[in-house]
Design a protein around this motif. Sequence first.
Motif, short mmCIF file in Angstrom:
data_model
loop_
_atom_site.label_atom_id
_atom_site.label_comp_id
_atom_site.label_asym_id
_atom_site.label_seq_id
_atom_site.Cartn_x
_atom_site.Cartn_y
_atom_site.Cartn_z
N PHE A 24 -24.95 -145.43 15.68
CA PHE A 24 -24.33 -146.25 14.64
C PHE A 24 -22.88 -146.51 14.99
CE2 PHE A 24 -27.85 -144.00 12.65
CZ PHE A 24 -28.52 -145.05 12.03
N PRO A 29 -20.76 -141.67 9.34
CA PRO A 29 -21.02 -140.23 9.30
C PRO A 29 -21.54 -139.62 10.60
CG PRO A 29 -22.43 -141.44 7.74
CD PRO A 29 -21.45 -142.42 8.29
N THR A 30 -22.45 -140.32 11.29
CA THR A 30 -23.00 -139.76 12.53
C THR A 30 -21.90 -139.65 13.57
OG1 THR A 30 -24.95 -141.09 11.96
CG2 THR A 30 -25.00 -139.95 14.07
N HIS A 80 -30.40 -138.34 13.59
CA HIS A 80 -30.41 -137.84 12.22
C HIS A 80 -31.76 -138.02 11.55
CE1 HIS A 80 -30.13 -141.93 10.96
NE2 HIS A 80 -28.94 -141.94 10.38
N SER A 149 -32.36 -146.24 8.54
CA SER A 149 -31.15 -145.41 8.48
C SER A 149 -31.22 -144.53 7.23
CB SER A 149 -29.91 -146.31 8.44
OG SER A 149 -29.92 -147.07 7.25
N VAL A 150 -30.38 -143.53 7.20
CA VAL A 150 -30.36 -142.62 6.05
C VAL A 150 -29.99 -143.37 4.77
CG1 VAL A 150 -29.08 -140.69 5.04
CG2 VAL A 150 -29.92 -140.53 7.39
N SER A 151 -29.00 -144.23 4.86
CA SER A 151 -28.56 -144.97 3.67
C SER A 151 -29.69 -145.87 3.15
CB SER A 151 -27.32 -145.80 4.00
OG SER A 151 -27.47 -146.43 5.26
N GLY A 173 -23.90 -149.61 10.59
CA GLY A 173 -23.58 -148.23 10.29
C GLY A 173 -22.92 -148.23 8.93
N THR A 174 -22.82 -147.05 8.31
CA THR A 174 -22.17 -147.06 7.00
C THR A 174 -20.64 -146.97 7.12
OG1 THR A 174 -22.76 -144.72 6.71
CG2 THR A 174 -24.14 -146.35 5.59
N GLN A 192 -24.17 -140.74 3.13
CA GLN A 192 -23.94 -139.33 3.44
C GLN A 192 -22.50 -138.96 3.09
OE1 GLN A 192 -25.78 -138.16 7.39
NE2 GLN A 192 -25.96 -140.36 7.49
C1 MLT Z 1 -27.04 -143.99 8.00
O1 MLT Z 1 -27.08 -144.60 6.92
O2 MLT Z 1 -28.03 -143.74 8.67
C2 MLT Z 1 -25.72 -143.52 8.54
O3 MLT Z 1 -24.79 -143.51 7.54
C3 MLT Z 1 -25.38 -144.23 9.75
C4 MLT Z 1 -23.99 -144.06 10.24
O4 MLT Z 1 -23.65 -143.01 10.79
O5 MLT Z 1 -23.23 -145.00 10.11
#
Ligand code: MLT
Length: 309
Positions: A24, A29-30, A80, A149-151, A173-174, A192
Amino acid sequence: LCAFVAPSAAQTYPTRSITMIVPFAAGGPTDVVARIVTAHMAQTLGQSIIIENVVGAGGTTATTRAARAANDGYTLITGHMGTHAASVPLYPKLAYHPEKDFEPIALLAGTPILILARKDFPPKDLKEFVAYVKANAEKVNAAHAGVGSVSHVSCELLHSILDIKPVGVPFNGTGPAMNALVAGQVDYMCDQIVNAVPQINAGTIKAYAIATPERNPSLPNVPTTAEAGLPAFQAQAWNAMFAPKGTSPAIVASLNAAAVKALDDEKVRKRLLELGSVIPTAAERMPEALAALVKSEIAKWSPVLKPAT
Ligand code: MLT
């Protein structure tokens, strides 16, 4: 007879810099977790670890690249819950399998999920948020970091609980999604915690709730989803380090030892805790425990997530 015995990989590794793929954009966060941990690991290993942000397709582009990289310990990935679990049911044609194509190295952090919104989003608490997004499901939009993605997955879970289908706005990415939230260009996001603490504390975004059973020490004023009236929404993600399948056990062991040492370092711990992440226990950090986590997370998400169309 020649008495020379070649040193084992573990004795010589690493002899040059290591590339850590982050799937990302920088600043998310990652990326943040990977940078904090690898900065310390580089000291232990005596070689630099270069972060390479490879974006696209909810992290699966980068993860495919990592799966196909040489298994010599010089190309690794910080994946992740999305790249190494949720992607399996979401992408039927996924070009890698998290269990078959990777050697788990270490779990790096647990990352609780928060429901966040732009500062001027009308609802003032979670109950109002729920009523508002249900009443305006056609109008509101949710930022995320791509399908899988996690979000994305976390807000899918939220939306299924609320029985709504708002528009999703994908970013690489976030990190960039957070910039758009701060700028008021998108309405809300399930993100996250490590991405959110600095912004919440600066008052540039709103946090309605944290989706874990307990409040987080880094955000003592943010209620849990249970306290705020939506106990069904529980979500915590994780970040972990992997090497391509077939990487030698000696190399995996030295990378794991360096990651474990990083997670025991006071400065590393302080930074991860300030950002709200949960530091894995000694047992959770081991490769076998990460393999079991990946297996259980694929089993958990497979019946919940339908293939993306
Ligand atoms: C996600 O939503 O998977 C993460 O927040 C990706 C990131 O690290 O930007």
